[in-house]
Design an enzyme around this catalytic site. Structure first.
Site, PDB file in Angstrom:
ATOM      1  N   ARG A   1       5.470 -12.840   9.489  1.00 48.26           N
ATOM      2  CA  ARG A   1       6.258 -11.662   9.136  1.00 48.26           C
ATOM      3  C   ARG A   1       7.563 -11.650   9.937  1.00 48.26           C
ATOM      4  NH1 ARG A   1       4.150  -6.193  12.221  1.00 48.26           N
ATOM      5  NH2 ARG A   1       5.288  -6.662  14.146  1.00 48.26           N
TER       6      ARG A   1
ATOM      7  N   LYS B   1       4.634   0.198  10.263  1.00 51.48           N
ATOM      8  CA  LYS B   1       4.616   1.435   9.488  1.00 51.48           C
ATOM      9  C   LYS B   1       4.114   2.597  10.329  1.00 51.48           C
ATOM     10  CE  LYS B   1       3.469   0.009   4.834  1.00 51.48           C
ATOM     11  NZ  LYS B   1       2.494   0.205   3.753  1.00 51.48           N
TER      12      LYS B   1
ATOM     13  N   GLU C   1       0.876  -1.161   0.000  1.00 47.81           N
ATOM     14  CA  GLU C   1       0.000   0.000   0.000  1.00 47.81           C
ATOM     15  C   GLU C   1       0.915   1.213   0.000  1.00 47.81           C
ATOM     16  OE1 GLU C   1      -2.302   0.800   3.528  1.00 47.81           O
ATOM     17  OE2 GLU C   1      -3.538   2.286   2.484  1.00 47.81           O
TER      18      GLU C   1
END
Length: 556
Positions: free
Chosen positions: A259, A269, A35
């Site tokens: 992850r 983020k 994104e």
RNA sequence: UGCCCGAUAGUAUAAGGGUAGUACAACAGAUUUUGGUUCUGUAUGUCUUGGUUCGAAUCCAGGUCGGGCAACCA
């Protein structure tokens, strides 16, 4: 006969090999779907290496697809940085795509579901919808709008698109199962109204699909065979499959892996954005950040990052990788490619009393002893040199191999010197050290027959050039920042940046280049920072050298 | 109290019914004109309880522990 061990496969490679073997697919197609609302970090590097690596290994391809369905957080700046980072890592995408490219198609998919009686427009407020969802242990309750007619839904949805309603006034929901034990199946929202400017479609749309009604459909449109994402999307998979089944479109499949987490760093983020916004760091590419752009600026190589991603493996178990593995990977590569140079950070003047005043010798130094055909650079030597202040001790502990009164050391690429006298000022501070040198001990033609334990780096004072050196340390003080109680900012390492404003470098560094890597002997690996100007050289320390002496000292 | 993931040295990751291996980290030593590099060696591990089997990290059942799931975020 081959003696090479067969490298074991990770679970995704096994799935791919099985799909290829069974003939399910002739070739694979993966995608990397960021994104564009922030910079890529080390965690994304794992995903990039996985997705592109799979395609490279099995002869498929990978699309770069921007998941840009939320116009209020996404920006073109991020698109550009993401593309640069993927390229720098060494990967090429087959197609550059955007979820927003599919808005029209997605709209038609939604209409199709409405016609099938599988989607409806809901006038409930956000709060009402949340309340009616129930809880993980209690079923939800159907919305009073759930049974609107197909015709009414069609008209309402068209009006939503046409801009007849305000933000939040209506949503389009999938009609799945309000009692499902999986919360994501309790009539998830497909479209919301947002009168916002989109970085690519501008003001064309005022309704935007949500992740669950964009991602899987985009995968399907592109005929992605293996859609790989992180663990938190596991509960979304039944919905991913549901939409594909009801829409009767190409059946992409989703697979999930854990992850990456790394000790002493964060890969959120949101938190990274906070560090930038609150000026705790100097921007997304501050060399202390775990972003790809920061690591690039700091001097990490794409090879070392890819090697790291290879070494950490891929599995479903949650993990916290030692930062030292990253350091190992970068040192391993840099050791092979870095040019050796000498730089003194904290100078102590040494006068070689039996060396002729005014004489200058040009000595040869290997550029890189790891090279089979190593080349050499010239290093000027003279009567007055700087050594590192920490390389001299008046009262040394045992096993101290460096310079001390009466002790001998080798000056790298030059002569053996012996400490004869220590000069001090009135306060007792050591101002300079007087030594004598052994002319017959010259590097390359040593017939002194003397063995010394220590070798020091040095620079000739009249030839030294000035440089600023930035030494970085870990950004956080605790291994597991996410688990530490309280606010993550409480664990910021106040000493993560140390600037040496006035280091003394050997003259060969005058011509340092941005794409070269350097090992400052006994100091670490360094690379030119972009703040370098005509007047000033600025170096970033990528990583220190392994330091067993520091460990030895620590034990004392 | 529902559903879903997971559990192998300090950290990761293999072994897919047949000797628990590899890497990083740690420790000890050798080599070294970088206390770097390289090389050699050492210690440390299958969550638990049952079951199936000649044999289980692996298959089955129960338990324990860790994680995720209720944004008009992705």
């Amino acid at each position: 006969m081959s003696t090479t061990e067969e490298k074991s496969l990770n679970f995704i490679e096994e799935i791919v090999e099985e799909d290829l073997r069974s003939g399910k697919y002739k070739t694979i197609l993966t995608r990397f779907p960021p994104e564009p609302n922030g910079y890529l970090h080390i965690g994304h590097a794992k995903s990039i290496c996985l997705n592109f690596g799979l395609a490279n290994k099995y002869g498929g391809a990978t699309n770069l697809r921007f998941d840009d369905t939320n116009p209020t957080t996404e920006e073109t700046e991020y698109v550009e940085s993401i593309k640069a980072d993927v390229k720098w890592l060494g990967f090429n995408w087959a197609k550059e795509l955007y979820a927003s490219d599919y808005f029209e198609q997605l709209y038609n998919f939604a209409v199709d579901l409405i016609k099938k009686g599988l989607a409806y427009v809901d006038d409930s407020t956000s709060d009402e919808i949340a309340a009616s969802k129930g809880t993980p242990t209690q079923p939800g309750t159907p919305s009073i709008y759930r049974d609107r007619s197909v015709e009414e839904n069609l008209q309402l949805f068209a009006e939503m698109r046409a801009g007849k309603y305000k933000d939040g006034e209506k949503v389009l929901r999938a009609k799945v199962d309000m009692a499902s034990p999986n919360m994501h199946l309790r009539d998830p929202i497909m479209y919301r109204i947002k009168h916002a400017h989109h970085h690519r479609t501008g003001d064309k749309w005022c309704i935007y699909p949500l992740y669950d009604f964009a991602h899987g459909q985009s995968d399907s449109i592109e005929h992605i065979t293996h859609s790989i994402c992180t663990l938190e999307f596991i509960p979304h998979r039944p919905l991913y499959d549901w939409f594909i089944e009801k829409l009767d479109i190409f059946p992409s499949h989703q697979y999930e892996f854990a992850r990456l987490n790394v000790t002493y760093t964060i890969v959120s983020k949101r938190k990274l954005l906070q560090l930038v916004n609150e000026k705790i760091v100097d921007g997304w590419d501050d060399p202390r950040m775990p972003t790809i752009s920061a690591m690039r600026r700091r001097g990490f190589t794409p090879e070392s990052l890819r090697d790291f991603c290879e070494k950490i493996g891929v599995a479903k178990r949650e993990n916290l990788i030692d930062y030292s593995l990253l350091e190992f990977c970068v040192r391993e590569h840099l050791n092979k490619i870095a040019l050796r140079r000498m730089v003194v950070f904290d100078p102590l003047k040494v006068v070689i009393t039996n060396y002729e005043v005014g004489k200058v010798e040009m000595l040869k130094g290997e550029n890189n002893p790891e090279d089979e055909d190593t080349t050499y650079r010239d290093i000027p030597f003279s009567r007055e040199i700087y050594i590192e202040r920490e390389d001299f001790m008046e009262n040394p502990p045992k096993k101290y191999f460096r310079l001390a009164p009466g002790q001998m050391v080798r000056l790298k690429n030059a002569y053996i010197i012996k400490c004869e006298e220590v000069m001090k000022d009135e306060q007792g501070n050591i101002t300079e050290v007087h030594c004598t040198y052994l002319p017959e001990s010259k590097s390359g033609g040593d017939h002194s027959n003397i063995k010394v334990k220590g070798t020091l780096h040095w620079v000739s004072i009249p030839h030294a050039i000035n440089a600023e050196v930035r030494e970085y340390d870990r950004l956080f003080t605790v291994e597991n920042v996410d688990e530490a109680p309280g606010d993550f900012k409480d664990y910021i390492n106040k000493d993560s940046l140390h600037v040496v404003a006035n280091a003394y470098a050997e003259p060969a560094l005058q011509h340092a280049k941005f794409d070269e890597r350097y090992q400052f002997l006994r100091k670490g690996y360094f690379t030119l920072d972009m703040d370098t100007s005509e007047e000033k050289l600025v170096f970033n320390r990528t990583v220190t050298l392994r330091d067993t002496w520091a460990k030895e000292k620590g034990k004392a």
